[in-house]
Design a protein around this motif. Structure first.
Motif, PDB file in Angstrom:
ATOM      1  N   LEU A 120       9.393 -32.459 -21.654  1.00 40.61           N
ATOM      2  CA  LEU A 120       9.848 -31.108 -21.994  1.00 40.61           C
ATOM      3  C   LEU A 120       9.442 -30.113 -20.914  1.00 40.61           C
ATOM      4  O   LEU A 120      10.032 -29.049 -20.784  1.00 40.61           O
TER       5      LEU A 120
ATOM      6  N   VAL B  85      25.842 -31.584 -28.146  1.00 37.92           N
ATOM      7  CA  VAL B  85      24.906 -30.528 -27.727  1.00 37.92           C
ATOM      8  C   VAL B  85      25.234 -30.068 -26.313  1.00 37.92           C
ATOM      9  O   VAL B  85      25.645 -30.860 -25.461  1.00 37.92           O
TER      10      VAL B  85
ATOM     11  N   ASP C  91      15.320 -28.040 -20.514  1.00 40.97           N
ATOM     12  CA  ASP C  91      14.312 -27.061 -20.938  1.00 40.97           C
ATOM     13  C   ASP C  91      14.563 -26.614 -22.373  1.00 40.97           C
ATOM     14  O   ASP C  91      14.740 -25.414 -22.649  1.00 40.97           O
ATOM     15  N   PRO C  92      14.551 -27.565 -23.312  1.00 37.61           N
ATOM     16  CA  PRO C  92      14.967 -27.221 -24.675  1.00 37.61           C
ATOM     17  C   PRO C  92      14.078 -26.194 -25.356  1.00 37.61           C
ATOM     18  O   PRO C  92      14.504 -25.560 -26.316  1.00 37.61           O
TER      19      PRO C  92
ATOM     20  N   ARG D 291      13.020 -23.023 -15.417  1.00 42.17           N
ATOM     21  CA  ARG D 291      13.628 -23.928 -16.399  1.00 42.17           C
ATOM     22  C   ARG D 291      13.939 -25.313 -15.811  1.00 42.17           C
ATOM     23  O   ARG D 291      14.442 -26.172 -16.523  1.00 42.17           O
TER      24      ARG D 291
ATOM     25  N   THR E 232      23.647 -35.426 -30.916  1.00 46.03           N
ATOM     26  CA  THR E 232      22.490 -35.842 -31.705  1.00 46.03           C
ATOM     27  C   THR E 232      22.764 -37.188 -32.359  1.00 46.03           C
ATOM     28  O   THR E 232      23.888 -37.690 -32.334  1.00 46.03           O
TER      29      THR E 232
ATOM     30  N   VAL F  20      18.976 -32.101 -23.418  1.00 47.99           N
ATOM     31  CA  VAL F  20      19.117 -30.648 -23.247  1.00 47.99           C
ATOM     32  C   VAL F  20      18.056 -30.198 -22.256  1.00 47.99           C
ATOM     33  O   VAL F  20      16.902 -30.591 -22.365  1.00 47.99           O
TER      34      VAL F  20
ATOM     35  N   ALA G 256      15.168 -35.614 -26.262  1.00 47.88           N
ATOM     36  CA  ALA G 256      14.496 -34.603 -25.438  1.00 47.88           C
ATOM     37  C   ALA G 256      15.108 -34.512 -24.040  1.00 47.88           C
ATOM     38  O   ALA G 256      14.985 -33.483 -23.369  1.00 47.88           O
TER      39      ALA G 256
ATOM     40  N   ILE H 170      22.379 -26.735 -21.945  1.00 44.50           N
ATOM     41  CA  ILE H 170      21.270 -25.774 -21.973  1.00 44.50           C
ATOM     42  C   ILE H 170      21.599 -24.670 -22.961  1.00 44.50           C
ATOM     43  O   ILE H 170      22.773 -24.382 -23.208  1.00 44.50           O
ATOM     44  N   TYR H 171      20.541 -24.101 -23.526  1.00 38.91           N
ATOM     45  CA  TYR H 171      20.702 -22.972 -24.434  1.00 38.91           C
ATOM     46  C   TYR H 171      19.866 -21.809 -23.921  1.00 38.91           C
ATOM     47  O   TYR H 171      18.856 -22.006 -23.260  1.00 38.91           O
TER      48      TYR H 171
END
Lengths: 133, 553
Positions: free
Chosen positions: B345, B42, B389-390, B59, B36, B387, B384, B45-46
């Motif tokens: 996104l 980061v 498919d945040p 995704r 960030t 990451v 944006a 992916i989460y």
């Protein structure tokens, strides 16, 4: 105008421009406002519009223009109306830059409606144009 | 979906993640720190799978998405004469662009020459005028066609324009197999929304399947079809209708091409899509995610695709021109930014951002630059793209994705029903009975009524209307382009061998009469004799007839 005072308006797309979202919405607005709408559809010519105006005894002709060809085609429509010895007002709506409003009026277009005209404004403009003939 | 389990690092702890992670770790990534603005690292992916690059691709279509490569910033250009547009193209290439995107003028899009009575007042206005091979040569003069990728937005006469492109390349020693690019050629959405059709649907689809057959055999780097929801949405559809009609059109082309004997995995990997990004942020993101999932499942389950590439819904996105307001035009910059962010996104492969002044005319150079800068801000400043498919896993976004899919499936079921088990026949039937145009007009009218009644606020139009200074700086195309183009066409017609033209046009007509023949080779021969666009179009029209839409309200 028909005997009961109902306005009869021809709506048409003149030339190649295929953007018909606006004219279809306007057709429904005018119907909701109590007018008789005759929608000729896409790819009309000045001849086909004049023929329909004569046959239907139309009170007004409405054109919708989104292709930046209004400075050529709208005056051509006005000229065709005059040559047919009709007094039908020509109303133009669509993507018309402000600086073209006066030249179009000078060319004999009765009313020019730009983006953002409300339903009431559209209907009133048609009534005024028909009344002024 | 199972409940996400994460370790302290934010990395999900499951075998699907481990499998995806292996693919991710093998890939080349952009050379930048993924952290960030405040320096917090980061993860790529989460949350849960299925992970990007894995069926059904909700995704994302690739395992690394923008961590490897940002979306392509592909800006559409075309105006005036071929020479004018050529200068713009060279400018784009000098500034590091590798993709050209061509807008044609209205007569060209309709298969008419610049000297046609229909072309009066239209030449060069909405794009570039192309009448003959000579114009196509000017358009791509001094550009190495083996080194660029060219996108051409044209549908009804697409085969003729593609033939001219092939012929110009050949003059420069570039063979068809070296050519990379896309031609839109999506005729179904013309009957449904954009209305730039020439022939009736079935002969039009025959031309497209001929193009698919030809490019499959000769042009492995060419995308013969860009299946486009953009215009459906602009014409007034809802997000779900855009999604459903577009994918249904895609299924219909797959059915048409396989019926013509092309194996699904031989061409489906070269199909691509084109969607609109409108202002309802979460609905748009749900739409993009649903598109990938639906396409993958239908291609695998219904059409028996085996190759992964056939199942990937790769798409271009353009922000919603119809959302731009003529009132207080500068505020369109904010709309475009939000729509561009939704596209990013949503995992788009390329993006065109509209210019704030496009509600009135073609964009000025300054407005076009601001539009490009807007997507550069999304790409480089917002995080944006860091990451994948945040928003995936967020309850609202997952619900919206499911809801878009549910609405689309209901529409597919209807088309399948009216097509007696064929989506292709369902699309033909829906064109014929006014289903598509009716649904779109109803949705457009509903929207207008809501705006008119004040139930829906459009800033600057029906509320917050103060501050419109009425200043307009617009790009105008003068009459010179039309005069120049008419003269140029007359000169070309004067210099050509009329007998050769007539013979080549007769060959096109003969091929049109024979459903087994492929139209592409005779069309390529015809354009080489300087037969005009309109002449080639008419040579087929003799056999195919024209399409006239029933005027329905």
């Amino acid at each position: 105008m028909s005997q009961d005072g109902q306005i009869r308006i021809i709506l048409a797309k003149l030339g190649l421009d295929g953007h018909d979202r606006g004219i279809k919405v306007v057709a429904r607005i005018l119907r909701d406002a109590g007018m008789e709408v005759i929608y000729l559809g896409l790819r009309q010519t000045t001849d086909s519009i004049i023929a329909a105006a004569e046959q239907e005894d139309a009170d007004a002709i409405g054109l919708s223009m989104h292709n930046a060809s209004h400075m050529t085609l709208a005056p051509a429509m006005v000229k065709a109306v005059a040559e047919a010895e009709l007094d039908t007002p020509v109303i133009v709506g669509g993507i018309i830059p402000d600086e073209d409003l006066q030249p179009l009026r000078d060319a004999g277009v009765a009313v020019v409606l730009g983006p953002g005209a409300s339903a009431e404004e559209v209907a009133q403009a048609v009534r005024d144009a028909v009344a002024s003939v | 979906m199972t409940a996400p389990t994460s370790s302290d690092s934010g990395r999900p702890d499951n075998p699907e993640y481990a499998a995806w992670r292996e693919r991710y770790d093998e890939a080349n990534l952009r050379d930048k720190p993924f952290e960030t603005m405040s320096g917090v690292p980061v993860e790529p992916i989460y949350g849960d799978g299925p992970y990007p690059g894995e069926y059904p691709y909700t995704r994302g279509v690739y395992p690394t998405m923008y961590r490897s490569r940002l979306w392509t910033m592909r800006m559409f250009a075309g105006f005036g004469t071929a020479e004018d547009t050529n200068a713009r193209f060279k400018d784009i290439l000098r500034n590091g662009g590798t993709g050209l995107s061509t807008a044609f003028d209205m007569p060209t899009l309709m298969g008419r020459d610049s000297d046609s009575p229909w072309a009066l007042g239209e030449v060069g206005h909405c794009g570039v005028a192309v009448d003959t091979l000579a114009d196509m040569r000017d358009l791509f003069a001094d550009i190495d066609l083996s080194a660029v990728s060219t996108s051409m937005t044209i549908n009804g006469p697409a085969a003729v324009i593609l033939a001219m492109y092939i012929a110009v390349a050949e003059e420069n020693g570039v063979t068809p197999d070296q050519l990379a690019g896309t031609i839109q050629a999506d005729i179904f959405k013309e009957y449904q929304a954009q209305k730039e059709y020439i022939y009736p649907p079935r002969p039009s689809v025959r031309i497209i399947t001929d193009m698919i057959r030809y490019t499959t055999a000769e042009m492995p780097r060419w995308h013969p079809l860009s299946i486009s929801g953009y215009h459906i949405r602009e014409a007034g559809s809802t997000a779900a209708q855009e999604l459903a009609f577009t994918l249904a059109n895609g299924f219909a082309y797959v059915e048409a091409a396989t019926a013509a004997g092309v194996d699904v995995d031989e061409f489906a990997g070269r199909l691509s899509f084109f969607f609109n990004s409108h202002s309802d942020f979460f609905e748009e993101i749900g739409k993009f995610r649903a598109a990938r999932r639906i396409w993958a499942r239908w291609m695998k389950e219904r059409y028996g695709a085996k190759a992964e590439r056939s199942m990937l819904c790769r798409f271009h996105t353009q922000t919603a021109g119809v959302s731009l307001t003529a009132q207080q035009p500068e505020i369109n910059i904010a709309r475009v930014a939000i729509q561009a962010l939704a596209g990013a996104l949503g995992g788009t492969q390329s993006l065109h951002t509209d210019s704030y002044d496009e509600a009135l005319a073609l964009p000025t150079e300054k407005a076009a630059r601001i539009a490009l800068r807007t997507q550069q801000i999304v790409a480089h400043e917002t995080g944006a793209a860091d990451v994948i498919d945040p928003l995936g896993g967020a309850p609202y976004v997952e619900w919206m994705t499911d809801e878009m899919e549910r609405q689309a499936e209901a529409i597919f079921a209807h088309l399948d029903d009216i097509g007696n088990g064929s989506i292709l026949e369902g699309v033909y039937a829906g064109i014929d009975n006014g289903y598509f145009v009716g649904e779109i007009a109803d949705a457009a009218y509903r929207f207008e009524r809501e705006v008119n009644a004040g139930h829906r606020i459009i800033v600057g139009v029906n509320d917050f209307t103060d501050g419109d200074d009425g200043e307009q700086h617009i790009l105008r195309i003068g009459p010179e382009a039309e005069e120049y183009q008419r003269k140029r066409l007359a000169d070309v017609k004067q210099a050509r061998d009329d007998a050769a033209v007539a013979a080549s046009l007769a060959a096109v007509t003969t091929a049109a009469e024979d459903p087994e023949a492929n139209l592409m080779p005779p069309i390529i021969e015809a354009v080489k004799t300087y037969a005009t666009l309109e002449e080639v179009v008419m040579a087929m029209e003799k056999v195919f007839g024209t399409y006239v839409e029933k005027a329905v309200l």
